[in-house]
Design a protein around this motif. Structure first.
Motif, PDB file in Angstrom:
ATOM      1  N   VAL A  29      33.260  70.302  31.429  1.00  0.00           N
ATOM      2  CA  VAL A  29      32.409  71.405  32.203  1.00  0.00           C
ATOM      3  C   VAL A  29      31.679  72.104  31.116  1.00  0.00           C
ATOM      4  O   VAL A  29      31.954  72.496  30.051  1.00  0.00           O
ATOM      5  CB  VAL A  29      33.271  72.488  32.677  1.00  0.00           C
ATOM      6  N   VAL A  30      30.205  71.853  31.636  1.00  0.00           N
ATOM      7  CA  VAL A  30      29.148  72.503  30.565  1.00  0.00           C
ATOM      8  C   VAL A  30      28.913  73.712  30.877  1.00  0.00           C
ATOM      9  O   VAL A  30      28.763  74.409  31.940  1.00  0.00           O
ATOM     10  CB  VAL A  30      27.986  71.668  30.655  1.00  0.00           C
ATOM     11  N   LEU A  31      28.970  74.801  29.717  1.00  0.00           N
ATOM     12  CA  LEU A  31      28.349  76.033  30.153  1.00  0.00           C
ATOM     13  C   LEU A  31      27.383  76.223  29.259  1.00  0.00           C
ATOM     14  O   LEU A  31      27.096  75.584  28.202  1.00  0.00           O
ATOM     15  CB  LEU A  31      29.716  76.867  28.852  1.00  0.00           C
ATOM     16  N   PRO A  32      26.421  77.033  29.789  1.00  0.00           N
ATOM     17  CA  PRO A  32      25.246  77.233  29.117  1.00  0.00           C
ATOM     18  C   PRO A  32      25.205  78.015  27.623  1.00  0.00           C
ATOM     19  O   PRO A  32      24.255  77.828  26.755  1.00  0.00           O
ATOM     20  CB  PRO A  32      24.309  78.422  30.185  1.00  0.00           C
ATOM     21  N   TRP A  33      26.271  78.767  27.453  1.00  0.00           N
ATOM     22  CA  TRP A  33      26.459  79.451  26.290  1.00  0.00           C
ATOM     23  C   TRP A  33      27.980  79.726  26.315  1.00  0.00           C
ATOM     24  O   TRP A  33      28.770  79.559  27.040  1.00  0.00           O
ATOM     25  CB  TRP A  33      25.782  80.549  25.995  1.00  0.00           C
TER      26      TRP A  33
ATOM     27  N   LEU B 299      32.724  81.276  32.158  1.00  0.00           N
ATOM     28  CA  LEU B 299      32.253  82.021  31.087  1.00  0.00           C
ATOM     29  C   LEU B 299      32.921  83.306  30.967  1.00  0.00           C
ATOM     30  O   LEU B 299      32.448  84.004  29.882  1.00  0.00           O
ATOM     31  CB  LEU B 299      30.781  82.320  31.534  1.00  0.00           C
ATOM     32  N   SER B 300      33.980  83.796  31.450  1.00  0.00           N
ATOM     33  CA  SER B 300      34.736  84.938  31.218  1.00  0.00           C
ATOM     34  C   SER B 300      35.670  84.566  30.187  1.00  0.00           C
ATOM     35  O   SER B 300      36.475  83.480  30.036  1.00  0.00           O
ATOM     36  CB  SER B 300      35.477  85.276  32.471  1.00  0.00           C
ATOM     37  N   VAL B 301      35.918  85.495  29.028  1.00  0.00           N
ATOM     38  CA  VAL B 301      36.775  85.261  28.143  1.00  0.00           C
ATOM     39  C   VAL B 301      38.218  85.415  28.342  1.00  0.00           C
ATOM     40  O   VAL B 301      39.127  84.873  27.930  1.00  0.00           O
ATOM     41  CB  VAL B 301      36.441  86.179  26.604  1.00  0.00           C
TER      42      VAL B 301
END
Length: 654
Positions: free
Chosen positions: A39-43, A75-77
């Motif tokens: 899965v690709v995350l923007p950051w 994106l949530s830690v």
């Protein structure tokens, strides 16, 4: 001239954006080459500006269509707690990568893969850089790897033995009695609703590790006294750390210094100490002050121990500080000191002694405290399991007073029956940490894993998450039944077709132990690859034994937690004290007064209890977070402690 400056200012963010784009493309190609789902995350979800801004942006982002996208959830830690096994279910895979411009992360809930990784400790070490926050006083056994870790472990492991477990047992019994007495001081048959259970469990565990590990005797206020924020402390070893008063050049007491430090650790993660000293913000000032104060107490414990060693004074109990000092080559025999220092054997530095002492006090009380707290909440939410635990305690202890409870006789009986099942189930649902970090180091060779009989290769500079929260809920490795309430699942998307999200300690009971309370012979399942077998196993051999890698609350293999048995002894002793003579019930003041509850029939009480239990579940979902360990933050669940036989919901919840 102005236009040149303007172009320079525009070029900086543009170059940053292009560099991140190039790094993201590179990492996507690396992930694609593995053949694993990704899965690709923007950051990165660990991006510092994102961590700071996300809480403020979240209410607005939740209104956008992206809120259900998998990449957005990752994106949530805190995604392991928020999603649990749901992410793996959506991907139809127990192993996947998520990709960002900074790193690739391999995430697994696969017991067989976890087993491979924990066995191959040289191939998959800890990423020590993520443990920097634990080195605020010095390197330690948790934050190091390789030969340095081996030396730390060799130095600090000897006190974790059965002799000292006996001391932990008796101190835990004493502290638990004091805690319960404080709850019941006003009304001996039924307490008022208590909202400080989490704080009291932290206090209990801090008292136990302080006494058993460092010779600092901390007591609760005597009955009838006003509770003091600092408690009481007395110790011949700890001359300046009396918790009931501030002594010497201290501005905080022993207990207040540590508690304030732990509550304000976030600022220490963000700012360097040299800057914190001068920043005007109150939270940062409290953090800095508590860091300095607790450092003074550690130094005093260290100096006092050096004096004891120099004079040949013996210390009872685990004496962790004594073993740390001996690891630095200190001894009462001057010739032995000289020979130690002149040899090639490495010794612990002063900062490493301080670092290990801090880690033991931190890990030694947070992990056990959380388990006591969550066990009480789960049992209050599930009265039938609580009744079953109490019947088991009756068989083990009969009419013996607590003063006659013996470690050798009673601990294994607890560990092997319903009490052990309660602890095992609590740790299955809420392990100390949501994921255990490993890595393929940047300068290492690529590492191959066998997944479903196929080989996959992880490239160097890959971070790894052993997602314990998901592995503990994986229906491929855990026996599961139908959900108790299909219309109202515990988690909205994870395991909605089974009961693995539910607290069911009975799942751990084997037929051979259903009615038995005899002590079982405990054999360490990691004798083959662990240097110290006195730390015990994650659950009793008399209970259900999940496949290796499926249950990792204390990690596995060589890096399994040194204090595992310490925590188990403390938690089971405390639960036995609480539930032998008392029951814990959920507070229901939000819905009904005591008088209204008394007038209710069984069905009304059942519905009332169901509402209160649902509130606790929602609080756990929304308020659980992690700094060092998983805890509920920003909320307190109210419970009542009543003498057995005075319960209001026992009959209604059969």
């Amino acid at each position: 001239m102005i236009s040149l400056w303007l172009w320079a200012l525009l070029a900086l963010p543009l170059s940053y954006f292009l560099n991140n784009l190039w790094c993201l493309r590179r990492n996507i190609l690396a992930a694609k080459a593995t053949g694993l789902p990704y899965v690709v995350l923007p950051w990165s979800n660990l991006n510092f500006p994102w961590i700071v801004l996300r809480p403020m942006l979240q209410p607005y982002l939740d209104k956008l269509p992206i809120r259900d996208a998998l990449w957005f959830k990752l994106l949530s830690v805190d995604w392991p707690w928020q999603q649990q096994y749901a992410v793996f279910q959506r991907l139809h895979a127990d192993n996947f990568l998520y990709v960002s411009s900074s790193h690739n992360y391999f995430n697994t809930a696969d017991a067989a893969v976890i087993d491979q990784i924990t066995r191959r400790r040289h191939d998959f070490p800890k990423p020590t850089e993520v443990y920097g926050a634990l080195e605020i006083y010095g390197q330690n056994v948790v934050s190091t790897e390789g030969n340095l870790w081996k030396h730390h472990r060799k130095t600090v492991s000897p006190p974790f033995n059965e002799k000292n477990n006996r001391m932990v047992w008796h101190e835990s019994l004493r502290q638990a009695q004091s805690m319960v007495n404080g709850w019941m001081s006003d009304q001996p048959e039924s307490s008022a609703t208590i909202y400080r259970v989490a704080d009291d469990c932290m206090k209990l565990s801090l008292h136990v590790i302080s006494c058993a590990g460092f010779g600092v005797n901390l007591d609760w206020p005597a009955q009838g006294e006003e509770p003091m924020a600092n408690g009481h402390a007395s110790s011949s070893t700890e001359k300046e750390a009396k918790a009931s008063e501030v002594n010497g050049d201290h501005t905080l007491s022993y207990v207040d210094a540590l508690q304030s430090l732990l509550h304000n650790m976030l600022w220490i993660f963000i700012f360097p100490m040299s800057l914190m000293k001068w920043l005007p913000f109150s939270g940062i000032k409290r953090s800095y002050t508590s860091y300095i104060e607790w450092g003074k107490y550690l130094r005093e414990l260290f100096d006092n121990k050096k004096d004891d060693i120099a004079t040949g004074k013996a210390q009872e109990g685990m004496d962790l500080m004594g073993f740390l000092c001996k690891g630095a080559g200190m001894t009462s025999d001057p010739t032995e000191v000289d020979s130690e220092k002149s040899g090639t054997k490495p010794v612990l530095s002063d900062t490493e002694i301080m670092g290990n002492a801090f880690v033991f006090l931190l890990a030694g009380h947070e992990t056990a405290a959380n388990s006591i707290h969550f066990s009480c909440l789960f049992l209050a939410m599930h009265p039938p399991s609580q009744r079953r635990l109490q019947k088991s305690l009756d068989r083990i202890f009969a009419s013996r007073p607590i003063a006659e409870w013996e470690y050798e006789r009673d601990f294994n009986a607890l560990f092997s029956t319903m009490a052990g099942a309660v602890l095992a189930e609590e740790l299955r649902l809420i392990p100390p940490v949501p994921a255990i970090p490993k890595c393929v180091p940047r300068n290492a060779s690529p590492q191959t894993l066998v997944i479903d009989n196929q080989k996959y290769t992880l490239p160097p500079a890959t971070y790894i998450n052993l997602v314990s929260l998901a592995a503990h809920r994986n229906p491929k490795t855990w026996p599961a039944g139908p959900p108790s309430d299909p219309e109202n699942p515990v988690h909205p998307t994870s395991n909605t077709d089974n009961d693995l999200e539910e607290f069911k300690p009975e799942r751990w009971l084997r037929e051979s132990t259903q009615g038995s309370d005899s002590a079982s012979v405990e054999k360490d399942m990691y004798t083959e690859d662990a240097p110290n077998t006195a730390t015990g196993t994650s659950s009793s051999h008399a209970l259900h034994r999940p496949p290796r890698g499926a249950y990792i609350p204390f990690s596995e293999g060589y890096r399994a937690c040194l204090g595992r048995r310490f925590a188990q002894v403390e938690v089971l002793a405390a639960l036995a004290v609480i539930f032998k003579d008392y029951s814990v019930e959920l507070g229901v003041e939000k819905y009904a007064s005591d008088e209204e509850v008394e007038q209710m029939g069984s069905e009304e009480r059942r519905e009332l209890h169901r509402k209160a239990a649902r509130d606790v579940e929602e609080s756990m979902k929304a308020k659980m977070g992690m700094l060092f360990t998983m805890q509920m933050r920003g909320t307190n669940v109210g419970v009542r402690v009543v003498r057995r036989g005075r319960e209001r919901f026992a009959d209604a919840c059969q």
